[in-house]
Scaffold this motif. Structure first.
Motif, mmCIF file in Angstrom:
data_model
loop_
_atom_site.group_PDB
_atom_site.id
_atom_site.type_symbol
_atom_site.label_atom_id
_atom_site.label_comp_id
_atom_site.label_asym_id
_atom_site.label_seq_id
_atom_site.Cartn_x
_atom_site.Cartn_y
_atom_site.Cartn_z
ATOM 1 N N ILE A 28 0.836 -1.206 0.000
ATOM 2 C CA ILE A 28 0.000 0.000 0.000
ATOM 3 C C ILE A 28 0.871 1.257 0.000
ATOM 4 C CG2 ILE A 28 -1.661 1.325 1.365
ATOM 5 C CD1 ILE A 28 -2.867 -1.379 2.225
ATOM 6 N N ILE B 227 2.205 2.243 -3.511
ATOM 7 C CA ILE B 227 1.294 2.693 -4.569
ATOM 8 C C ILE B 227 1.629 4.104 -5.047
ATOM 9 C CG2 ILE B 227 -1.106 3.286 -5.081
ATOM 10 C CD1 ILE B 227 -1.906 0.854 -3.372
ATOM 11 N N LEU C 119 3.054 4.945 -9.020
ATOM 12 C CA LEU C 119 2.080 5.525 -9.942
ATOM 13 C C LEU C 119 2.683 6.737 -10.656
ATOM 14 C CD1 LEU C 119 -1.406 5.547 -8.196
ATOM 15 C CD2 LEU C 119 -0.677 4.224 -10.153
ATOM 16 N N VAL D 78 -3.039 10.567 -4.511
ATOM 17 C CA VAL D 78 -2.825 9.192 -4.064
ATOM 18 C C VAL D 78 -2.003 9.157 -2.779
ATOM 19 C CG1 VAL D 78 -1.793 6.983 -4.708
ATOM 20 C CG2 VAL D 78 -3.087 8.282 -6.391
ATOM 21 N N VAL E 267 -3.366 7.437 0.605
ATOM 22 C CA VAL E 267 -2.619 6.360 1.269
ATOM 23 C C VAL E 267 -2.252 6.761 2.702
ATOM 24 C CG1 VAL E 267 -0.415 5.110 1.225
ATOM 25 C CG2 VAL E 267 -1.797 5.289 -0.833
#
Length: 134
Positions: free
Chosen positions: A62, A65, A69, A76, A80
């Motif tokens: 997690i 991510i 990206l 994001v 997160v």
């Protein structure tokens, strides 16, 4: 060093810390087995074997991510970080406190990703000339 590069470094620091926290939880003797004088502490690895690495790797996945990206890094990273804060609050009395630095690194990364387009922008062209003095 550019602000965008600093943000990426903070995000990868969050991933590295999440990996180290997962390994710590897997191999540090934290479970008490037995009772009375026969009680001893054992690691999760000795009780559950390699299968324990899957759920302990989830926070690292997690945290990675926003680091992998290529778009919407600011949004994001904030999402997160919010997921980690919710996870920490939900597991506060068990393993939640171990992951506080991951959330903190994610917040710093989100803030820096937000600032990067502003601070890394090229400076305005200088239109001032000596003839404007007089």
């Amino acid at each position: 060093m550019s602000v965008a590069k600093q943000a990426r470094l903070w995000q990868w620091a969050a991933v590295a810390y999440a990996v180290l926290a997962g390994l710590f939880l897997a191999f540090f003797p934290s479970l008490t087995v037995g009772s009375g004088d026969a009680a001893r502490s054992v690691a999760l690895w000795t009780v559950a074997g390699p299968a324990v690495l899957l759920p302990l790797a989830l926070p690292a996945v997690i945290a990675a991510i926003p680091a992998v990206l290529p778009w919407r890094k600011t949004l994001v990273a904030w999402i997160v970080a919010g997921v980690f804060v919710a996870f920490i609050v939900g597991t506060l009395f068990s393993v939640g406190l171990i992951y506080v630095p991951v959330a903190a690194f994610g917040v710093v990364s989100g803030y820096l990703h937000q600032r990067a387009p502003i601070e890394d922008a090229p400076p305005e062209p200088d239109t001032w000339h000596l003839r404007n003095l007089g």
